[in-house]
Enzyme design. Sequence first.
Site, PDB file in Angstrom:
ATOM      1  CE  LYS A   1       4.232  17.506 -15.647  1.00  0.00           C
ATOM      2  NZ  LYS A   1       4.325  16.193 -16.192  1.00  0.00           N
TER       3      LYS A   1
ATOM      4  NE  ARG B   1      -0.875  16.874 -14.477  1.00  0.00           N
ATOM      5  CZ  ARG B   1      -0.227  16.157 -13.572  1.00  0.00           C
ATOM      6  NH1 ARG B   1      -0.566  16.229 -12.306  1.00  0.00           N
ATOM      7  NH2 ARG B   1       0.767  15.365 -13.925  1.00  0.00           N
TER       8      ARG B   1
ATOM      9  CD  GLU C   1      -4.644  15.652 -17.250  1.00  0.00           C
ATOM     10  OE1 GLU C   1      -3.650  15.106 -16.760  1.00  0.00           O
ATOM     11  OE2 GLU C   1      -5.024  15.475 -18.411  1.00  0.00           O
TER      12      GLU C   1
ATOM     13  CD  GLU D   1       6.458  16.332 -23.522  1.00  0.00           C
ATOM     14  OE1 GLU D   1       5.645  17.249 -23.292  1.00  0.00           O
ATOM     15  OE2 GLU D   1       6.113  15.202 -23.915  1.00  0.00           O
TER      16      GLU D   1
ATOM     17  CG  HIS E   1       0.786  15.300 -25.267  1.00  0.00           C
ATOM     18  ND1 HIS E   1       1.485  16.476 -25.470  1.00  0.00           N
ATOM     19  CD2 HIS E   1       1.632  14.464 -24.614  1.00  0.00           C
ATOM     20  CE1 HIS E   1       2.697  16.343 -24.942  1.00  0.00           C
ATOM     21  NE2 HIS E   1       2.817  15.140 -24.421  1.00  0.00           N
TER      22      HIS E   1
ATOM     23  CG  HIS F   1      -0.631  10.402 -26.279  1.00  0.00           C
ATOM     24  ND1 HIS F   1      -1.208  10.970 -25.177  1.00  0.00           N
ATOM     25  CD2 HIS F   1       0.652  10.120 -25.942  1.00  0.00           C
ATOM     26  CE1 HIS F   1      -0.303  11.043 -24.203  1.00  0.00           C
ATOM     27  NE2 HIS F   1       0.827  10.538 -24.641  1.00  0.00           N
TER      28      HIS F   1
ATOM     29  CG  HIS G   1       6.302  11.106 -25.703  1.00  0.00           C
ATOM     30  ND1 HIS G   1       4.969  10.758 -25.792  1.00  0.00           N
ATOM     31  CD2 HIS G   1       6.337  12.274 -24.998  1.00  0.00           C
ATOM     32  CE1 HIS G   1       4.234  11.665 -25.164  1.00  0.00           C
ATOM     33  NE2 HIS G   1       5.044  12.590 -24.672  1.00  0.00           N
TER      34      HIS G   1
ATOM     35  CE  LYS H   1      -1.462  13.159 -15.457  1.00  0.00           C
ATOM     36  NZ  LYS H   1      -1.728  13.443 -16.875  1.00  0.00           N
TER      37      LYS H   1
ATOM     38  CG  ASN I   1      -3.331  16.637 -21.910  1.00  0.00           C
ATOM     39  OD1 ASN I   1      -2.341  16.022 -21.519  1.00  0.00           O
ATOM     40  ND2 ASN I   1      -4.484  16.653 -21.271  1.00  0.00           N
TER      41      ASN I   1
ATOM     42  NE  ARG J   1      -4.254  -1.697   1.583  1.00  0.00           N
ATOM     43  CZ  ARG J   1      -4.390  -2.794   2.350  1.00  0.00           C
ATOM     44  NH1 ARG J   1      -3.583  -3.002   3.372  1.00  0.00           N
ATOM     45  NH2 ARG J   1      -5.321  -3.662   2.070  1.00  0.00           N
TER      46      ARG J   1
HETATM   47  N1  LIG Z   1       4.404  10.697 -15.520  1.00  0.00           N
HETATM   48  C1  LIG Z   1       4.340  11.669 -16.397  1.00  0.00           C
HETATM   49  O1  LIG Z   1       3.796  12.745 -16.137  1.00  0.00           O
HETATM   50  C2  LIG Z   1       4.969  11.469 -17.745  1.00  0.00           C
HETATM   51  C3  LIG Z   1       5.152  12.565 -18.592  1.00  0.00           C
HETATM   52  C4  LIG Z   1       5.785  12.353 -19.809  1.00  0.00           C
HETATM   53  C5  LIG Z   1       6.220  11.081 -20.175  1.00  0.00           C
HETATM   54  N2  LIG Z   1       6.014  10.046 -19.325  1.00  0.00           N
HETATM   55  C6  LIG Z   1       6.475   8.701 -19.682  1.00  0.00           C
HETATM   56  O2  LIG Z   1       7.877   8.725 -19.856  1.00  0.00           O
HETATM   57  C7  LIG Z   1       8.258   7.667 -20.725  1.00  0.00           C
HETATM   58  C8  LIG Z   1       9.275   8.174 -21.706  1.00  0.00           C
HETATM   59  O3  LIG Z   1      10.395   8.635 -20.999  1.00  0.00           O
HETATM   60  P1  LIG Z   1      11.858   8.618 -21.634  1.00  0.00           P
HETATM   61  O4  LIG Z   1      11.826   9.249 -22.956  1.00  0.00           O
HETATM   62  O5  LIG Z   1      12.778   9.126 -20.606  1.00  0.00           O
HETATM   63  O6  LIG Z   1      12.059   7.058 -21.933  1.00  0.00           O
HETATM   64  P2  LIG Z   1      12.999   5.910 -21.348  1.00  0.00           P
HETATM   65  O7  LIG Z   1      12.918   5.822 -19.888  1.00  0.00           O
HETATM   66  O8  LIG Z   1      12.646   4.701 -22.132  1.00  0.00           O
HETATM   67  O9  LIG Z   1      14.461   6.411 -21.760  1.00  0.00           O
HETATM   68  C9  LIG Z   1      14.852   6.448 -23.109  1.00  0.00           C
HETATM   69  C10 LIG Z   1      16.112   5.602 -23.352  1.00  0.00           C
HETATM   70  O10 LIG Z   1      17.244   6.276 -22.799  1.00  0.00           O
HETATM   71  C11 LIG Z   1      17.964   5.410 -21.922  1.00  0.00           C
HETATM   72  N3  LIG Z   1      18.573   6.273 -20.915  1.00  0.00           N
HETATM   73  C12 LIG Z   1      17.961   6.895 -19.894  1.00  0.00           C
HETATM   74  N4  LIG Z   1      18.825   7.733 -19.277  1.00  0.00           N
HETATM   75  C13 LIG Z   1      19.999   7.616 -19.927  1.00  0.00           C
HETATM   76  C14 LIG Z   1      21.266   8.235 -19.760  1.00  0.00           C
HETATM   77  N5  LIG Z   1      21.474   9.184 -18.835  1.00  0.00           N
HETATM   78  N6  LIG Z   1      22.279   7.885 -20.607  1.00  0.00           N
HETATM   79  C15 LIG Z   1      22.052   6.958 -21.578  1.00  0.00           C
HETATM   80  N7  LIG Z   1      20.867   6.361 -21.802  1.00  0.00           N
HETATM   81  C16 LIG Z   1      19.853   6.687 -20.977  1.00  0.00           C
HETATM   82  C17 LIG Z   1      16.922   4.431 -21.438  1.00  0.00           C
HETATM   83  O11 LIG Z   1      17.501   3.233 -20.996  1.00  0.00           O
HETATM   84  C18 LIG Z   1      16.068   4.235 -22.676  1.00  0.00           C
HETATM   85  O12 LIG Z   1      16.682   3.316 -23.534  1.00  0.00           O
HETATM   86  C19 LIG Z   1       6.981   7.167 -21.368  1.00  0.00           C
HETATM   87  O13 LIG Z   1       6.659   5.914 -20.828  1.00  0.00           O
HETATM   88  C20 LIG Z   1       5.935   8.206 -20.983  1.00  0.00           C
HETATM   89  O14 LIG Z   1       4.645   7.653 -20.851  1.00  0.00           O
HETATM   90  C21 LIG Z   1       5.410  10.223 -18.129  1.00  0.00           C
HETATM   91 ZN   LIG Z   2       4.481  14.256 -23.535  1.00  0.00          ZN
END
Ligand SMILES: NC(=O)c1ccc[n+]([C@@H]2O[C@H](COP(=O)([O-])OP(=O)(O)OC[C@H]3O[C@@H](n4cnc5c(N)ncnc54)[C@H](O)[C@@H]3O)[C@@H](O)[C@H]2O)c1
Ligand SMILES: [Zn+2]
Length: 355
Positions: free
Chosen positions: A214, A228, A224, A178, A235, A239, A255, A136, A232, A114
């Site tokens: 942000k 908030r 949201e 972003e 997006h 998306h 993304h 999130k 989007n 939990r």
């Molecule tokens: N919670 C939220 O509000 C929110 C907002 C935007 C995106 N997201 C989520 O974030 C995710 C995308 O994030 P991302 O683009 O960071 O993807 P990711 O975590 O897959 O990272 C991208 C790639 O970079 C590599 N990597 C990470 N840090 C590194 C570093 N310092 N040096 C070398 N390689 C590195 C990772 O292993 C991966 O292969 C999605 O799942 C999306 O849904 C969440």
């Molecule tokens: Zn985004």
Amino acid sequence: MSKLDSAGHSIHFETRLAPLMEILESGKYSKVFVFADRNTSEHCLPLFQEMLDDFNGFDLIETDPGEENKNIDFCIGIWKTLLDFEADRKCLMINLGGGVITDMGGFVASTYKRGIDFINIPTTLLAQVDASVGGKTGIDMDSVKNMVGTFALPQAVFIETEFLRTVPDRELLSGFAEMIKHGLIVDRNYYNELKESNYLDVNPKAIYNSVVIKNDVVTEDPQEKSLRKILNFGHTIGHAVETYALVKDASPLTHGEAIAIGMICEAYLSQKNNTLTATDLEDISNYISNLYPAYHLKTESFTELLALMQSDKKNENGQIMFSLLGSIGKCDFNCRVTESDILESFHYYNATQQK
Ligand SMILES: NC(=O)c1ccc[n+]([C@@H]2O[C@H](COP(=O)([O-])OP(=O)(O)OC[C@H]3O[C@@H](n4cnc5c(N)ncnc54)[C@H](O)[C@@H]3O)[C@@H](O)[C@H]2O)c1
Ligand SMILES: [Zn+2]
């Protein structure tokens, strides 16, 4: 070096993890886990330990990298590992990685027994300016992104731009989308500054600006319900394009690449259905088209893109909702748009790619 207050926790900026050292030395936690993927354990863990004076009082939980692993199967593996390590409710999980790690790690932590405390150390540009802030957490189900998740706040977030040195160029460009979005929705001057900058060498001050934007937005509307939604922008269409490309294209879009497409389409809709001027629309589409790889939205994908937008969990009463620009630096939400305008925006996007 600075600190931002977010709902009940702090976002520490360029502190070389000094406040984390204090937390770890406080004796508050029974055990510490670091959650990373194979890339971040290779590229970021050594720097993490170096910043913490070679700290090694943790157990590493490592997962495979990539969005395809952000699912319940991997969560079960992590919950089981926590059980094997006899993790109780007083343990701490440190998520060291990109958005996949902070989203999935936050989800696992917020549900294990939990809820246990967790800390986010985002290591990609996207995670630093977006994913790690706002509470999130979540995982994907089948091809539906972030289908299952929680709103859960970390104990703290640490942003260290030194981690970005090893991030692949394409991932930097992804996160940069972003930042452009932040300028477009809230701050015209910031957008103009970004236009003068290089995404391969982003100024830490710009990252800080984005985090402030942000954080301000999510602090005002954490769940949201209203404001908030401006985050989007780009997006709703982005998306759908991202999901379509993931399922149908040989090489999926990042993304940010998908959001770049979405921002051009939705800027078009902003000019047609809101007060964005034609000059500003041209400015946005020229800038983004020059920065991001060319793409073509195939006519045969249009029906599926519309269907994907229809199933977006942000819709209300079956109506696709858009966040549209009133001008550069101002965004409105809950905007309704006709299907034929959405199709027009796809054609507009394709035309921008033929220059
Ligand atoms: N919670 C939220 O509000 C929110 C907002 C935007 C995106 N997201 C989520 O974030 C995710 C995308 O994030 P991302 O683009 O960071 O993807 P990711 O975590 O897959 O990272 C991208 C790639 O970079 C590599 N990597 C990470 N840090 C590194 C570093 N310092 N040096 C070398 N390689 C590195 C990772 O292993 C991966 O292969 C999605 O799942 C999306 O849904 C969440
Ligand atoms: Zn985004």
